[in-house]
Scaffold this motif. Sequence first.
Motif, PDB file in Angstrom:
ATOM      1  N   ASN A 102      12.634  21.941 -28.655  1.00 13.99           N
ATOM      2  CA  ASN A 102      13.112  20.636 -28.204  1.00 13.99           C
ATOM      3  C   ASN A 102      12.543  20.220 -26.862  1.00 13.99           C
ATOM      4  N   GLY A 103      11.993  21.111 -26.134  1.00 10.05           N
ATOM      5  CA  GLY A 103      11.447  20.822 -24.816  1.00 10.05           C
ATOM      6  C   GLY A 103      10.589  21.989 -24.389  1.00 10.05           C
ATOM      7  N   GLU A 104      10.190  21.971 -23.131  1.00  9.51           N
ATOM      8  CA  GLU A 104       9.326  23.049 -22.645  1.00  9.51           C
ATOM      9  C   GLU A 104      10.013  24.405 -22.714  1.00  9.51           C
ATOM     10  N   ASN A 105      11.321  24.435 -22.421  1.00  8.70           N
ATOM     11  CA  ASN A 105      12.053  25.702 -22.393  1.00  8.70           C
ATOM     12  C   ASN A 105      13.297  25.703 -23.262  1.00  8.70           C
ATOM     13  N   SER A 106      13.432  24.765 -24.176  1.00 16.41           N
ATOM     14  CA  SER A 106      14.636  24.732 -25.011  1.00 16.41           C
ATOM     15  C   SER A 106      14.268  24.775 -26.493  1.00 16.41           C
ATOM     16  N   TYR A 107      15.102  25.482 -27.239  1.00 16.72           N
ATOM     17  CA  TYR A 107      14.874  25.704 -28.660  1.00 16.72           C
ATOM     18  C   TYR A 107      16.177  25.475 -29.411  1.00 16.72           C
ATOM     19  N   ARG A 108      16.065  25.279 -30.720  1.00 13.43           N
ATOM     20  CA  ARG A 108      17.242  25.138 -31.566  1.00 13.43           C
ATOM     21  C   ARG A 108      16.970  25.824 -32.899  1.00 13.43           C
ATOM     22  N   ILE A 109      17.905  26.667 -33.289  1.00 16.54           N
ATOM     23  CA  ILE A 109      17.875  27.281 -34.614  1.00 16.54           C
ATOM     24  C   ILE A 109      18.913  26.545 -35.451  1.00 16.54           C
ATOM     25  N   THR A 110      18.495  26.040 -36.604  1.00 19.88           N
ATOM     26  CA  THR A 110      19.396  25.339 -37.509  1.00 19.88           C
ATOM     27  C   THR A 110      19.454  26.123 -38.815  1.00 19.88           C
ATOM     28  N   VAL A 111      20.663  26.515 -39.202  1.00 21.12           N
ATOM     29  CA  VAL A 111      20.864  27.309 -40.408  1.00 21.12           C
ATOM     30  C   VAL A 111      21.702  26.482 -41.388  1.00 21.12           C
ATOM     31  N   ALA A 112      21.246  26.382 -42.642  1.00 21.40           N
ATOM     32  CA  ALA A 112      21.979  25.655 -43.676  1.00 21.40           C
ATOM     33  C   ALA A 112      23.111  26.535 -44.192  1.00 21.40           C
ATOM     34  N   VAL A 113      24.348  26.151 -43.873  1.00 22.56           N
ATOM     35  CA  VAL A 113      25.516  26.945 -44.247  1.00 22.56           C
ATOM     36  C   VAL A 113      26.508  26.079 -45.017  1.00 22.56           C
ATOM     37  N   ALA A 114      26.030  25.400 -46.047  1.00 24.84           N
ATOM     38  CA  ALA A 114      26.887  24.520 -46.841  1.00 24.84           C
ATOM     39  C   ALA A 114      28.048  25.308 -47.435  1.00 24.84           C
ATOM     40  N   GLY A 115      29.240  24.763 -47.300  1.00 17.02           N
ATOM     41  CA  GLY A 115      30.422  25.405 -47.863  1.00 17.02           C
ATOM     42  C   GLY A 115      31.122  26.361 -46.914  1.00 17.02           C
ATOM     43  N   PHE A 116      30.521  26.661 -45.764  1.00 13.88           N
ATOM     44  CA  PHE A 116      31.134  27.562 -44.789  1.00 13.88           C
ATOM     45  C   PHE A 116      31.792  26.741 -43.683  1.00 13.88           C
TER      46      PHE A 116
END
Length: 162
Positions: A43-57
Amino acid sequence: MRHIDLSPLYRSTVGFERLFNIANQAAGFDAAPSYPPYNIERNGENSYRITVAVAGFSDKDLSIEVKEGGLTIRGSKEVHGESAPESAVLYQGIAARAFERRFQLADHVQVRGASLENGLLHVDLVHEVPEAQKPRQIPIGTPDAKKPEVVDSAKVEQAKAA
């Protein structure tokens, strides 16, 4: 050849087990599970995002743990008793099985927070290098102390004799 035998290296090295495990994983020797699917975004020089698909949880079914340079996301669906006969599932295309997904974090990567929205679990990360380890410029200049003098060895011997 599905596996490299690193046991000779284990005998002559100390503390490199983690490096060898990462090398095996990167080479694809350990079969990585494909459930649940995930994205890793920068997302930026020093920022990250992990997105996990957890449908139903729900958030109660999920746990996030950071330990020894690793991020572990676990999901386990709670069984809510026997379902009534009129609510029987005829086809289950949404997987609700338990899972454990692990991510190896680089040094100085910190988890900033997590949120669950629309069946997606977002884990925000930031890479913060301590001030002591950041590169810095060293100014070049002349010292304020007085300049060294050239000393004649004959004068030094005369001073010692006196």
